[in-house]
Enzyme design. Structure first.
Site, PDB file in Angstrom:
ATOM      1  N   ASP A  60       1.093  -1.166  -0.117  1.00 14.79           N
ATOM      2  CA  ASP A  60      -0.126   0.086   0.021  1.00 14.79           C
ATOM      3  C   ASP A  60       0.926   1.384  -0.174  1.00 14.79           C
ATOM      4  O   ASP A  60       2.234   1.051   0.124  1.00 14.79           O
ATOM      5  CB  ASP A  60      -1.042  -0.060   1.313  1.00 14.79           C
ATOM      6  N   ASP A  62       1.458   5.100   1.552  1.00 16.85           N
ATOM      7  CA  ASP A  62       1.227   5.946   2.632  1.00 16.85           C
ATOM      8  C   ASP A  62       1.727   7.441   2.417  1.00 16.85           C
ATOM      9  O   ASP A  62       3.011   7.443   1.802  1.00 16.85           O
ATOM     10  CB  ASP A  62       1.971   5.514   3.948  1.00 16.85           C
ATOM     11  N   ASP A 140       9.629   3.642  13.290  1.00 22.44           N
ATOM     12  CA  ASP A 140       9.968   2.318  13.772  1.00 22.44           C
ATOM     13  C   ASP A 140      11.393   2.085  13.315  1.00 22.44           C
ATOM     14  O   ASP A 140      12.388   2.192  14.102  1.00 22.44           O
ATOM     15  CB  ASP A 140       9.242   1.228  13.975  1.00 22.44           C
TER      16      ASP A 140
END
Ligand code: ATP
Ligand code: MG
Length: 437
Positions: A60, A62, A140
């Site tokens: 996907d 983002d 992260d």
């Protein structure tokens, strides 16, 4: 550490990286361009950039921007604002959703923030907007913190993600132990990406994961369920499962299964889990549908089988024993990983059907074959047989029964009715003497 971070980004110009607009979804491009034309900063970020740089197809796309969710909504009619923990704008294009997140800041450093942290350091809310740079540092892994700038098609790298990407390294931004404490799911993400990309987890993060796995027990069970599907049901199940066990995380998600694995004999139930995951990975590779119910049926089969055995020793009828065992194991499991009821009901049917298939090789076979649960139950029986459980003969019978014509079926059923059938009502429930390889 965050305090020591450099203050400037490395900008990799278009000529020096491999991201081409032709590999970006047209909708993501639309969103990027409209934000940019509206006077906002707009970047592709996260897994999309990482995967494009690796020459893989992103799952996907983002988008990160300095526009607030409300400002994003003003630009797009097809936009919804979602999320409590993080407010995000979702721009809908038919079935495709482009997630647009406003740059988030490091809440410790901003005034009047609404970030709250629980006693054990888990971040409960962080909705503080920030700059691009702050947004990069609170992500992260370094390879997940690369930004593709729609203005000049460059890649912006604050955290050294480019070098880690080239080295095949999952490196946590900042102090790994602290970041895992803030959000223990990051440990699962480390393993998931390492398995998917074939990357190594850097030694400092590895050490922290080995120490802090138990923190997963504090994570909301619904979130762990979502994560469990990303781990085991997105095409890299085998590798991910092996890494989860290697880092001793698996037992924090599936304690009953871990216990059964610890007492394994002749590689069972390890073989069954590997076969189930291999099967799932292959189905996903072929574009066939997969269901959490079947995967969870396999994951919990050994605990259920053992518990049913205990009930049966107390002279309980086998179907009832299987039902009670299923109830008990599912009740314990959902406290950890919140498997929704619509799936656990199906898993339980698969288990109960194992008894039905064992005792149904007489006249009832015709009825069983017609029912909509037959297929999953039969597939599960095949999985057990392949994994070394003593049900191969039974599985063969059902395979032959399905292929047979009406007359042959009658003969097969007759052979099992009357005196002989009772004897083979149930296969022996002993552990397999020799596991299949
Ligand atoms: P994929 O979509 O392929 O699973 P991804 O990296 O895009 O991988 P997402 O869950 O879509 O993962 O998250 C998008 C980005 O948001 C990540 O790349 C990362 O930068 C950031 N992110 C997601 N979860 C966290 C987290 N728990 N802590 C910090 N940053 C996170
Ligand atoms: Mg993503």
């Amino acid at each position: 550490m965050r305090g020591e971070r450099p203050t400037s980004a490395r900008i990799i110009p278009r000529a020096e990286h491999g991201i081409s607009r032709s590999n970006i979804s047209e909708y993501a491009l639309k969103v990027l361009y409209r934000l940019s034309q509206g006077g906002y900063e707009a970047y592709l970020v996260g897994g999309g950039v990482r995967d494009l740089l690796l020459g893989r197809e992103p799952k996907d796309f983002d988008v990160a921007t300095d526009a607030s969710p409300e400002e994003v909504r003003r630009l797009f009619r097809n936009c919804r604002i979602i999320g409590r923990r993080f407010r995000l704008a979702h721009v809908h294009f038919g079935r495709e959703i482009i997630e647009v997140a406003t740059f988030r800041g490091l809440a410790e450093e901003s005034e009047g923030n609404d970030k709250s942290v629980s006693a054990n350091g888990i971040v409960l809310r962080d909705n503080v907007y920030g700059t691009l740079e702050e947004d990069a540092w609170r992500r992260d892994f370094t390879v997940n913190a690369l930004y593709y700038n729609i203005k000049d098609f460059s890649v912006v790298d604050y955290t050294g993600g480019m070098a880690d990407l080239k080295a095949g390294r999952m490196r946590m931004i900042g102090d790994p132990a602290q970041r895992f404490r803030e959000d223990p799911v990051r440990m699962l993400r480390a393993v998931r990406f390492a398995a998917k990309l074939g990357f190594r987890i850097d030694p400092q993060s590895e050490r922290a994961i080995r120490e802090l796995g138990y923190l997963l027990e504090e994570v909301a069970s619904a979130r762990l369920f979502d994560e469990s599907l990303k781990l085991l049901l997105t095409g890299n199940g085998v590798g991910t499962y092996e890494l989860l066990r290697h880092y001793r995380l698996f037992g924090h998600l599936f304690p009953d299964t871990e216990l059964a694995l610890a007492e394994e004999q002749d590689n069972f139930p390890h073989t069954l889990l590997l076969n189930a995951l291999e099967n799932t990975d292959a189905r996903i590779a072929r574009g066939q549908p997969v269901t959490p119910a079947f995967l969870y049926a396999a994951l919990l089969w050994e605990p259920v089988r053992r518990e049913a055995e205990l009930f049966e020793r107390r002279k309980m009828p086998s179907i009832q024993a299987m039902q009670l065992a299923g109830d008990a194991v599912v009740a314990r499991q959902v406290k950890r990983v919140g498997l929704p009821k619509r799936f656990s009901l199906q898993s339980r049917e698969i288990w109960e059907w194992q008894e039905r298939l064992a005792s149904g090789v007489g006249g009832r076979a015709f009825k069983l074959l017609e029912q909509k649960r037959f297929r999953a139950a039969y597939d599960f029986l095949l999985l057990r047989a392949k994994s070394g459980e003593p049900v191969q003969e039974l599985a063969n019978w059902w395979s032959r029964f399905q292929e047979a014509d009406e007359a042959q079926r009658q003969t097969m059923v007759r052979a099992n009715s009357g005196g002989g059938a009772r004897k083979r009502r149930r296969p022996p429930r002993k552990r397999p003497a020799k596991a299949a390889t």
